[in-house]
Design a protein around this motif. Sequence first.
Motif, PDB file in Angstrom:
ATOM      1  N   ILE A   1       0.842  -1.193   0.000  1.00  0.00           N
ATOM      2  CA  ILE A   1       0.000   0.000   0.000  1.00  0.00           C
ATOM      3  C   ILE A   1       0.880   1.246   0.000  1.00  0.00           C
ATOM      4  O   ILE A   1       1.857   1.322   0.747  1.00  0.00           O
ATOM      5  N   PRO A   2       0.546   2.255  -0.845  1.00  0.00           N
ATOM      6  CA  PRO A   2       1.336   3.490  -0.828  1.00  0.00           C
ATOM      7  C   PRO A   2       1.178   4.223   0.504  1.00  0.00           C
ATOM      8  O   PRO A   2       0.052   4.373   1.011  1.00  0.00           O
ATOM      9  N   ILE A   3       2.315   4.645   1.076  1.00  0.00           N
ATOM     10  CA  ILE A   3       2.275   5.318   2.373  1.00  0.00           C
ATOM     11  C   ILE A   3       2.782   6.762   2.279  1.00  0.00           C
ATOM     12  O   ILE A   3       2.541   7.555   3.191  1.00  0.00           O
ATOM     13  N   SER A   4       3.489   7.103   1.200  1.00  0.00           N
ATOM     14  CA  SER A   4       3.922   8.480   0.998  1.00  0.00           C
ATOM     15  C   SER A   4       4.253   8.677  -0.472  1.00  0.00           C
ATOM     16  O   SER A   4       4.366   7.712  -1.232  1.00  0.00           O
ATOM     17  N   SER A   5       4.413   9.927  -0.868  1.00  0.00           N
ATOM     18  CA  SER A   5       4.726  10.223  -2.275  1.00  0.00           C
ATOM     19  C   SER A   5       5.637  11.443  -2.352  1.00  0.00           C
ATOM     20  O   SER A   5       5.711  12.255  -1.411  1.00  0.00           O
TER      21      SER A   5
END
Length: 313
Positions: A115-119
């Motif tokens: 799951i993406p947690i930051s960008s």
Amino acid sequence: ENDDDNFRWNSNVSNFIFKPSFTYFLNKSNELSFGGSMIYYQFEPANASGASDGTVIDISLDDKYSLESAVYFSNKQNLTNSLSLEYGVRYSTFQQLGDATVYEYSNPEAGERRIPISSKDYGRNEVIQSYSNWEPRLAFNYQINTKNSIKGSYNRMAQYIHLISNTTASNPLDVWTASSQNIAPQIGDQIALGYFKNFADDAYETSVEVYSRFTKNQIDYIDGADLLINEHLEGDLLSGIGRAYGLELFLKKNTGKFNGWISYTLGRTELKVDGINDNEWYPTKYDQTHNLKLVGFYQLNTRVSFSANFSYV
């Protein structure tokens, strides 16, 4: 069938290539080859839209950009009348470039969706991630006599572009994606050794070869992976190691009205990825234990010929 209800999808890869190459003959026993290459990639992963009752929704993904560069050197050298070598090395680099939004993903149990947690946003042509690899290679040819020879080779190869293929979907579509901050390049080491023999004044050619290849950073997918128009595709990808090995037999008839060739390969191509098949080896979609091919030609006269082929896999 109409403009009010439809789905349109398009994917492209554009390459801009600069590739100088040179050959220099040191003497009659040494042929040098050297040069380089530069490839600029522009990936269009999905230019897509859907319409329902006349309402159009744009679900396109942003384009991606990469730069691959390499320099190489090789030498063909005749050591004796019987033994020749070809050796060299290639140094390749790869940069993932902006304009892009890059995501950092969670680290779940093996085989689960990340799951993406930051960008983080990167500007146009800003370097996001870099890779580099040395790719040595060596081949030899030992001529036992005019009818018999032994050949062998070793190659290391780096591949920075990955094929994302969904063959189980009702509408199978393939897309290409580049190595990135979350996808490492594929690295392969291959060894081959063969014995070659001609018969009856070279009317027949035969060979027996064995090969073995080991790879790392091979891509596979989680169960239920969403491979089409997925902004977070990297979270659905898994990485593991691969191997391929086998035996190849070949017989060819060169002369006469009837000629052709027959080849048979006994081999395996397997992957081992954490989270799949209890972390044990399993066949890839390219695995073919048996591969038999027959090709025949018959020259009826100077104007008419027949050909036929048979394949079993």
